[in-house]
Design an enzyme around this catalytic site. Structure first.
Site, short mmCIF file in Angstrom:
data_model
loop_
_atom_site.label_atom_id
_atom_site.label_comp_id
_atom_site.label_asym_id
_atom_site.label_seq_id
_atom_site.Cartn_x
_atom_site.Cartn_y
_atom_site.Cartn_z
N ASP A 178 -1.36 -0.89 6.10
CA ASP A 178 -1.52 -0.43 7.48
C ASP A 178 -2.95 -0.07 7.85
O ASP A 178 -3.34 -0.23 8.98
CB ASP A 178 -0.61 0.78 7.75
CG ASP A 178 -1.12 2.04 7.07
OD1 ASP A 178 -1.72 1.90 6.00
OD2 ASP A 178 -0.94 3.14 7.62
N ASP A 212 0.88 -1.16 0.00
CA ASP A 212 0.00 0.00 0.00
C ASP A 212 0.93 1.22 0.00
O ASP A 212 2.07 1.12 0.43
CB ASP A 212 -0.84 -0.04 1.28
CG ASP A 212 -1.73 1.17 1.41
OD1 ASP A 212 -2.37 1.54 0.42
OD2 ASP A 212 -1.75 1.78 2.50
N ASP A 220 -7.19 -1.77 4.38
CA ASP A 220 -6.28 -2.78 3.82
C ASP A 220 -6.65 -4.19 4.29
O ASP A 220 -6.07 -5.17 3.83
CB ASP A 220 -4.83 -2.50 4.24
CG ASP A 220 -4.27 -1.26 3.53
OD1 ASP A 220 -4.71 -1.00 2.40
OD2 ASP A 220 -3.42 -0.58 4.11
#
Length: 655
Positions: free
Chosen positions: A528, A336, A532
């Protein structure tokens, strides 16, 4: 004299516990003692009967479990042990048969002992969970209560940590573990957070700062106000993850089972040929005594426990052996962007109003709407408004549209804040903005008209590029960035950190699909945020970073990095590769020693009793080798490309 009496008593208690935990081992020791006494006094007939009947009883119990396993299509290593016991009874090697029973039942005790050693770090984390809290009466200050004249320490009431309620004022004495998450009330304090983050250096906190449960107070008593109960605190979340990790056993069995059938066939072949060539059935028994498979069964679990403990020492909680196995073989890594490759704390660069709005008006409306959003950019917009002293107005209604933005009704006006496509739904004339590397844009509309943009900038983590370089050195062949941000922003960040491909403007379900489509597997996904969680669950190994065990992400992840430090991803992979090397090395060591000894026994050089005792030494060698997974050199003593290693990494390599 009293001391001697106490130590005798504790030894007796230990024996009692051992007998209760391992009844078969205890019974076998008693039977073996009786048989040896009878044999020594010349009563070999009764000795043989007792030993043979007892062994056959154990064969019956083990055999029943084995048949159930085979029915389920699971061929374990018990087959060899059962055949060895039957063979030694059949040829009259009854003392050897009892030693095999002892070895098989003692293997479990040995495994528990070795796993206990290997689980040390995980257990230390569990044992440190605070049990009591010192609650102060409301209104007590650091100097004590003027009315009673007593210092705060004397006013404090000791209560079980589980009874702490949100809002309680707690006294934390020097060197005590903080029982719940809270906010510091004292002017300043230092806390050791090493058990949570792996970071060895104590951190300073000032009044108003948050304090994590599980951190250890410094040299002065301080007061905190509880912001969570124990169940909802960081430390308990981490403890729950650790318990889940240490209880997962399935994959460990699978690793040994891969070797079970070939090892069984080879052993039976050597034993059968030895019998056929020598014409002596005793030779068959002598070979099989050395084929009992304890090393194979014990080595992998001990090595995995060691690897999980070592990870915990580095602030990485790995949920089981299967995760270590997948992580060690990973070929692709997806990341990410915001908060993972970047610091996730974007700062406002410029406010660009259009259609007659002023800059302050635009920022004020944006902040008023963003207070209802959980997105990382929302916090940055609110911080920027606060810095300029702009009031944040309450909304009459507000709705967050996942991954798009927020629509709020504020002061009689409908305000939309978010991505360009979200604003284009109400105003097709919304203009795109050219961004510099690392910049992000927030679009606004008021009452269906495009009102302007806010430009924010987020910087790449200083160790992100070095971490990606390290991962390539560990065998990662493809790196991908998955982000909801715009293509231009994503690509400039990818160039900065050295990521090979970019997938931008993705919704959570698109990220899941992107991970599923990656050809090189296993795939690691590092993220995080709460959004996600789905993609972390979908990856072969989901790693939640900086989640400290408290978000949805950490629950759906396979590993949780407690510190907010991307370099731990490479450390986790490094530890997993070493653990697999040690686990497989231990299994092969056990197989090699067993095969060599079987070949020697095939020529009649190792009597059955000596063989059974020798096999115990093979077990010991294998277990000691597997315990190496607890220690060992981490590949990266210092960050590549001049990046300094973290204090935790340095202390970890020294360990």
């Amino acid at each position: 004299m009293a001391h001697h009496h106490a130590s005798t008593k504790s030894a007796a208690a230990r024996v009692k516990t051992a007998v209760r935990n391992y009844p078969v081992v205890a019974a076998t020791v008693v039977v073996l003692g009786v048989v040896l006494i009878l044999w020594g006094t010349g009563a070999s007939g009764p000795a043989q009967w007792i030993a043979s009947l007892y062994t056959l009883g154990i064969v019956g119990i083990t055999g029943y479990g084995m048949v159930q396993d085979i029915r389920r299509g699971h061929y374990g290593l018990d087959i060899l042990a059962v055949i060895a016991m039957l063979a030694t009874v059949a040829v009259g090697e009854y003392i050897a048969s009892l030693i095999i029973v002892l070895m098989l039942s003692g293997g479990e005790a040995l495994e528990d002992y070795a796993a206990g050693r290997a689980k040390g770090e995980l257990d230390a984390l569990l044992d440190r969970a605070p049990q009591i809290a010192h609650r102060l009466p409301s209104g007590a200050d650091t100097g004590g209560n003027p009315a009673s004249g007593k210092p705060a320490a004397e006013l404090a009431e000791d209560i079980p940590a589980t009874e702490v309620a949100v809002g309680d004022i707690l006294l934390i004495k020097p060197s005590e573990v903080v029982p719940v998450d809270g906010v510091l009330l004292s002017p300043a304090a230092a806390f050791d957070e090493s058990s949570l983050t792996g970071e060895a250096i104590p951190v300073s906190r000032a009044a108003g700062d948050s304090v994590m449960s599980g951190s250890v107070n410094g040299t002065h008593a301080v007061r905190i106000q509880a912001t969570a109960t124990t169940a909802d605190s960081q430390y308990q979340r981490i403890v729950a993850l650790v318990q889940e990790a240490s209880e997962s056993k399935a994959p460990v069995v699978r690793l040994a089972d891969r070797f079970a059938v070939p090892f069984t066939i080879v052993s039976l072949l050597i034993a059968g040929i030895a019998w056929a060539v020598s014409g002596d059935p005793v030779r068959f028994a002598e070979v099989l005594v050395l084929a009992t498979p304890c090393p194979l069964l014990i080595a992998a679990p001990v090595a995995f426990m060691g690897g999980m403990s070592r990870s915990a020492r580095h602030g990485i909680i790995v949920k089981g052996g299967a995760v270590l196995e997948q992580l060690s073989a990973a070929k692709s890594a997806a990341f990410d962007k915001t908060g993972t490759l970047t610091y996730g704390r974007p700062e406002l660069v410029s406010v660009n109003p259009v259609n007659g709005f002023t800059g302050d008006e635009l920022l004020g409306l944006a902040a008023s709407a963003e207070q209802y959003s959980s997105h990382v950019l929302a916090a940055s917009v609110l911080a920027a408004a606060e810095e300029r002293g702009l009031p944040v107005q309450p909304a009459e209604t507000a709705q967050e549209v996942a991954t798009n933005g927020v629509e709020a009704f504020i002061g009689g006006r409908t305000v939309r804040v978010g991505k360009r496509r979200f604003i284009e739904e109400v105003d097709g004339s919304t203009q795109a903005v050219d961004l510099a590397p690392g910049q992000m844009v927030v679009y606004l509309s008021v009452d269906g008209r495009f009102a302007g943009t806010l430009i924010l900038s987020d910087t790449a983590r200083e160790n992100a590029a070095a971490t990606l370089e390290r991962l390539r050195g560990l065998g990662i062949r493809e790196t991908v960035m998955l982000t909801g941000d715009g293509q231009a922003t994503a690509e400039s960040m990818a160039r900065t950190v050295g990521i090979s491909s970019v997938r931008a403007e993705l919704l959570p379900e698109d990220k899941v699909k992107a991970v599923a489509e990656l050809p090189l597997r296993p795939v690691i996904m590092v993220g995080d945020g709460v959004n996600d969680a789905p993609v972390l669950a979908a990856a072969d190994v989901g790693i939640a970073m900086g989640a400290r065990g408290s978000t949805a992400a950490s629950e759906s992840a396979d590993a949780v990095i407690v510190a907010d430090d991307i370099s731990k991803v490479a450390t986790a992979m490094d530890i997993s590769q070493r653990t697999m090397k040690v686990a497989l090395g231990s299994i092969w060591l056990g197989i090699a020693l067993s095969v060599v000894l079987m070949l020697v026994a095939a020529f009649g050089y190792i009597p059955a009793v000596a063989g059974a005792l020798t096999q115990e030494l093979v077990d010991l060698a294998t277990i000691l080798n597997a315990l190496r997974a607890l220690h060992g050199k981490t590949l990266f003593r210092r960050g590549r490309a001049g990046a300094p290693a973290s204090a935790a990494a340095i202390s970890g390599t020294a360990a």
